[in-house]
Scaffold this active site. Structure first.
Site, PDB file in Angstrom:
ATOM      1  CG  PHE A  30      -0.721  -7.359  -2.161  1.00  0.00           C
ATOM      2  CD1 PHE A  30      -0.981  -7.973  -1.032  1.00  0.00           C
ATOM      3  CD2 PHE A  30      -1.757  -7.273  -3.041  1.00  0.00           C
ATOM      4  CE1 PHE A  30      -2.214  -8.563  -0.686  1.00  0.00           C
ATOM      5  CE2 PHE A  30      -2.980  -7.827  -2.732  1.00  0.00           C
ATOM      6  CZ  PHE A  30      -3.320  -8.421  -1.529  1.00  0.00           C
ATOM      7  CB  THR A  54     -13.635  -4.106  -6.812  1.00  0.00           C
ATOM      8  OG1 THR A  54     -14.797  -3.253  -6.579  1.00  0.00           O
ATOM      9  CG2 THR A  54     -14.134  -5.409  -7.439  1.00  0.00           C
ATOM     10  NE  ARG A  55     -10.969  -0.691  -0.873  1.00  0.00           N
ATOM     11  CZ  ARG A  55     -11.820  -1.519  -0.358  1.00  0.00           C
ATOM     12  NH1 ARG A  55     -12.870  -2.331  -1.153  1.00  0.00           N
ATOM     13  NH2 ARG A  55     -12.129  -1.705   0.775  1.00  0.00           N
ATOM     14  N   GLY A  76     -10.749 -11.954  -1.762  1.00  0.00           N
ATOM     15  CA  GLY A  76     -10.150 -11.237  -2.536  1.00  0.00           C
ATOM     16  C   GLY A  76     -10.919 -10.754  -3.766  1.00  0.00           C
ATOM     17  CE  LYS A 127      -9.345  12.118   5.834  1.00  0.00           C
ATOM     18  NZ  LYS A 127      -8.416  13.171   5.356  1.00  0.00           N
ATOM     19  NE  ARG A 144     -13.678   3.011  -1.050  1.00  0.00           N
ATOM     20  CZ  ARG A 144     -12.728   2.467  -0.223  1.00  0.00           C
ATOM     21  NH1 ARG A 144     -11.686   2.498  -0.488  1.00  0.00           N
ATOM     22  NH2 ARG A 144     -13.331   2.367   1.193  1.00  0.00           N
ATOM     23  CE1 TYR A 180      -8.624   8.728   6.917  1.00  0.00           C
ATOM     24  CE2 TYR A 180      -9.993   7.304   5.570  1.00  0.00           C
ATOM     25  CZ  TYR A 180      -8.852   8.208   5.860  1.00  0.00           C
ATOM     26  OH  TYR A 180      -8.304   8.579   4.583  1.00  0.00           O
ATOM     27  CB  VAL A 238      -4.214  -3.652  -0.606  1.00  0.00           C
ATOM     28  CG1 VAL A 238      -4.492  -2.625  -1.675  1.00  0.00           C
ATOM     29  CG2 VAL A 238      -4.105  -4.885  -1.086  1.00  0.00           C
TER      30      VAL A 238
HETATM   31  P1  NAD Z   1       0.252   9.545   5.032  1.00  0.00           P
HETATM   32  O1  NAD Z   1       0.126   8.708   6.419  1.00  0.00           O
HETATM   33  O2  NAD Z   1       1.381   9.223   4.343  1.00  0.00           O
HETATM   34  O3  NAD Z   1       0.278  10.952   5.192  1.00  0.00           O
HETATM   35  C1  NAD Z   1      -0.384  11.780   6.437  1.00  0.00           C
HETATM   36  C2  NAD Z   1       0.433  12.496   6.892  1.00  0.00           C
HETATM   37  O4  NAD Z   1       0.026  13.451   7.952  1.00  0.00           O
HETATM   38  C3  NAD Z   1       1.993  11.888   7.682  1.00  0.00           C
HETATM   39  O5  NAD Z   1       3.048  12.675   7.073  1.00  0.00           O
HETATM   40  C4  NAD Z   1       1.395  12.110   8.912  1.00  0.00           C
HETATM   41  O6  NAD Z   1       2.675  12.096   9.902  1.00  0.00           O
HETATM   42  C5  NAD Z   1       0.687  13.484   9.112  1.00  0.00           C
HETATM   43  N1  NAD Z   1      -0.042  13.794  10.466  1.00  0.00           N
HETATM   44  C6  NAD Z   1      -0.860  12.576  10.875  1.00  0.00           C
HETATM   45  N2  NAD Z   1      -1.448  13.277  11.872  1.00  0.00           N
HETATM   46  C7  NAD Z   1      -0.892  14.632  12.063  1.00  0.00           C
HETATM   47  C8  NAD Z   1      -0.946  15.545  13.019  1.00  0.00           C
HETATM   48  N3  NAD Z   1      -1.856  15.489  14.089  1.00  0.00           N
HETATM   49  N4  NAD Z   1      -0.377  16.694  12.988  1.00  0.00           N
HETATM   50  C9  NAD Z   1       0.474  17.093  11.766  1.00  0.00           C
HETATM   51  N5  NAD Z   1       0.812  15.792  10.938  1.00  0.00           N
HETATM   52  C10 NAD Z   1      -0.057  14.879  11.277  1.00  0.00           C
HETATM   53  O7  NAD Z   1      -1.034   9.320   4.109  1.00  0.00           O
HETATM   54  P2  NAD Z   1      -1.531   9.520   2.827  1.00  0.00           P
HETATM   55  O8  NAD Z   1      -1.925   8.425   2.000  1.00  0.00           O
HETATM   56  O9  NAD Z   1      -0.192  10.504   2.082  1.00  0.00           O
HETATM   57  O10 NAD Z   1      -2.660  10.780   2.955  1.00  0.00           O
HETATM   58  C11 NAD Z   1      -2.666  11.903   2.969  1.00  0.00           C
HETATM   59  C12 NAD Z   1      -4.181  12.374   2.921  1.00  0.00           C
HETATM   60  O11 NAD Z   1      -4.852  11.922   1.981  1.00  0.00           O
HETATM   61  C13 NAD Z   1      -4.933  12.013   4.067  1.00  0.00           C
HETATM   62  O12 NAD Z   1      -5.570  13.101   4.823  1.00  0.00           O
HETATM   63  C14 NAD Z   1      -5.735  10.923   3.891  1.00  0.00           C
HETATM   64  O13 NAD Z   1      -6.859  10.656   4.849  1.00  0.00           O
HETATM   65  C15 NAD Z   1      -6.163  11.305   2.518  1.00  0.00           C
HETATM   66  N6  NAD Z   1      -6.383  10.291   1.450  1.00  0.00           N
HETATM   67  C16 NAD Z   1      -5.559   9.377   0.907  1.00  0.00           C
HETATM   68  C17 NAD Z   1      -5.864   8.318   0.247  1.00  0.00           C
HETATM   69  C18 NAD Z   1      -4.743   7.221  -0.264  1.00  0.00           C
HETATM   70  O14 NAD Z   1      -4.983   6.282  -0.789  1.00  0.00           O
HETATM   71  N7  NAD Z   1      -3.313   7.539  -0.011  1.00  0.00           N
HETATM   72  C19 NAD Z   1      -7.086   8.081  -0.232  1.00  0.00           C
HETATM   73  C20 NAD Z   1      -8.095   8.998   0.637  1.00  0.00           C
HETATM   74  C21 NAD Z   1      -7.788  10.237   1.234  1.00  0.00           C
HETATM   75  N1  UDP Z   2      -6.097  -6.001   1.898  1.00  0.00           N
HETATM   76  C1  UDP Z   2      -5.867  -7.161   1.673  1.00  0.00           C
HETATM   77  N2  UDP Z   2      -4.580  -7.538   1.944  1.00  0.00           N
HETATM   78  C2  UDP Z   2      -3.767  -6.498   2.741  1.00  0.00           C
HETATM   79  C3  UDP Z   2      -4.362  -5.295   2.881  1.00  0.00           C
HETATM   80  C4  UDP Z   2      -5.361  -5.082   2.294  1.00  0.00           C
HETATM   81  O1  UDP Z   2      -6.626  -8.057   0.966  1.00  0.00           O
HETATM   82  O2  UDP Z   2      -2.771  -7.018   2.967  1.00  0.00           O
HETATM   83  C5  UDP Z   2      -7.542  -5.471   1.276  1.00  0.00           C
HETATM   84  C6  UDP Z   2      -8.630  -4.876   2.281  1.00  0.00           C
HETATM   85  O3  UDP Z   2      -9.047  -5.697   2.946  1.00  0.00           O
HETATM   86  C7  UDP Z   2      -9.368  -4.194   1.586  1.00  0.00           C
HETATM   87  C8  UDP Z   2      -8.500  -3.731   0.132  1.00  0.00           C
HETATM   88  O4  UDP Z   2      -7.279  -4.710   0.119  1.00  0.00           O
HETATM   89  O5  UDP Z   2     -10.535  -4.707   0.914  1.00  0.00           O
HETATM   90  C9  UDP Z   2      -8.034  -2.355   0.168  1.00  0.00           C
HETATM   91  O6  UDP Z   2      -7.526  -2.087   1.522  1.00  0.00           O
HETATM   92  P1  UDP Z   2      -6.539  -0.681   1.855  1.00  0.00           P
HETATM   93  O7  UDP Z   2      -6.217  -0.901   3.458  1.00  0.00           O
HETATM   94  O8  UDP Z   2      -5.479  -0.552   0.961  1.00  0.00           O
HETATM   95  O9  UDP Z   2      -7.476   0.532   1.564  1.00  0.00           O
HETATM   96  P2  UDP Z   2      -9.172   0.742   1.954  1.00  0.00           P
HETATM   97  O10 UDP Z   2      -9.683  -0.391   2.503  1.00  0.00           O
HETATM   98  O11 UDP Z   2      -9.003   1.867   2.964  1.00  0.00           O
HETATM   99  O12 UDP Z   2      -9.632   0.995   0.641  1.00  0.00           O
END
Ligand code: NAD
Ligand code: UDP
Length: 335
Positions: free
Chosen positions: A193, A212-213, A209, A151, A278, A147, A189
């Protein structure tokens, strides 16, 4: 309102994508949501399916496609660690080939492209909080690298298409965002939760735990994304998120409090390469876009809890109407 545009949202049936589609329809645009429904769902856009300015195209972004549009929001990618680690090779390909297809389409039809990048490009950061100038600390061979590096490669392609081929681009590094319509099995997370608390199960805190986020409510994120896309010159990358920082344990306690659950915290092993901290520096987004998150964690969590209550059948709330921003849509349901 700006002039009506033809807009493609890849990943439009996902969590963020479906909220973005709502916003764009509300702004009067014509929207095609392209999605393979691998981690998103039709339920997220069910309320849009009969709208005359909305179309859902079931398609995989790694396969060529052709639509004539003015804007492409490229969001298609699995986003939660369990989802993107399920088929890591595919995750890399979706990010790299997916953005390549979006950029080629944009080059052909003169569209502007928004790329949904991520705070994961900073890896497990040694600089805290993270400004856009920080180049990150990513393990290129770890279990998150499909990932993170996918990205990062996408960012590189976006900037090369911009510099060498004149494609108009916009790019945001999105920090942890939450809200209604996160998938129940998403594994992130906030959704974990809330679902655990509503079901009366233990809240699974990974490690102690103390990591941070910084959690941003989805409506705030969508506002930032649209502002960036419509900015006349700003390409990014721009951090978008809410800089309020919490430990994971604090989040667990807040969710238990807000749900009134009798659930307890249960500690589980910390996953490999889990970032310790983060927090975004959002000075650039504030200055360039006037971006300012408005929804405090407690308010956003309440709305998200209501959304999940609806999905779990604990209230009469419909999942598609869970967000407070989901006001009735203009010109609905006329095929
Ligand atoms: P999500 O999984 O709900 O949405 C992703 C969507 O992309 C889904 O509807 C999935 O079906 C679709 N998808 C996946 N692979 C595909 C493919 N090969 N072709 C067509 N569609 C496909 O996740 P989200 O949280 O809504 O994330 C949306 C975007 O934002 C992603 O690119 C993610 O990396 C980015 N992003 C999200 C967060 C967050 O916290 N939500 C943080 C950083 C970046
Ligand atoms: N996390 C947790 N319990 C859960 C899911 C996630 O403690 O059931 C923690 C995880 O280890 C991370 C933070 O929560 O430290 C955020 O995780 P998430 O998967 O939401 O996002 P990311 O790690 O990609 O920021």
């Amino acid at each position: 309102m700006s002039a009506a545009l033809r807009i493609l949202v890849t990943g439009g049936a996902g969590f963020v994508g479906s909220h973005l589609c709502d916003r764009l329809i509300r702004d009067g645009h014509e929207v095609v949501a392209l999605d393979d429904l691998s981690t998103g769902s039709k339920a997220n856009v069910a309320h849009l399916l009969n709208h005359r300015r909305f179309r859902l195209m079931e398609h995989d972004v790694t396969q060529p496609y052709d639509v004539k549009v003015d804007r492409i929001y490229n969001l298609a990618s699995p986003a939660s660690p369990p989802h993107y680690q399920r088929d890591p090779v595919r995750t890399t390909m979706v990010n790299v080939v997916g953005v390549h297809n979006a950029l080629k389409l944009a080059e052909g039809c003169g569209a502007r492209v928004f790329q949904a990048s991520t705070s994961e490009v900073y890896g497990d950061p040694e600089v805290h909080p993270q400004p856009e100038s920080y180049r990150g600390s990513v393990n290129p061979i770890g279990i998150r690298s499909c990932y993170d590096e996918g990205k990062r490669c996408a960012e590189s392609l976006v900037m090369d298409f911009h510099r060498r081929r004149g494609v108009e681009v916009r790019m945001a590094r999105i920090f942890n965002t939450y809200g209604p319509r996160m998938a129940l099995d998403d594994g992130r997370v906030v959704s974990n939760f809330i679902v655990q608390a509503l079901r009366g199960e233990d809240l699974t805190v990974y490690g102690a735990g103390s990591q941070t986020r910084s959690f941003c409510y989805v409506d705030d994120l969508v506002e930032g994304i649209v502002r960036l896309m419509e900015h006349p010159t700003e390409t990014g990358p721009v951090n978008l998120g809410n800089p309020e920082e919490f430990t994971v344990l604090e989040l667990a306690e807040e969710v238990i409090h807000l749900t009134g659950s009798r659930s307890r915290v249960a500690f589980r092993p910390l996953p490999q390469d889990d970032p310790r901290q983060r927090q975004p520096v959002i000075d650039h987004a504030k200055r360039a876009l006037g971006f300012e998150p408005k929804v405090p964690l407690r308010v956003g969590l309440r709305r998200t809890i209501e959304g999940f209550r609806g999905v779990l059948g604990l209230t009469r709330h419909a999942p598609g109407l869970a967000s407070e921003s989901d006001a009735p849509l203009p010109q609905a349901a006329n095929g």
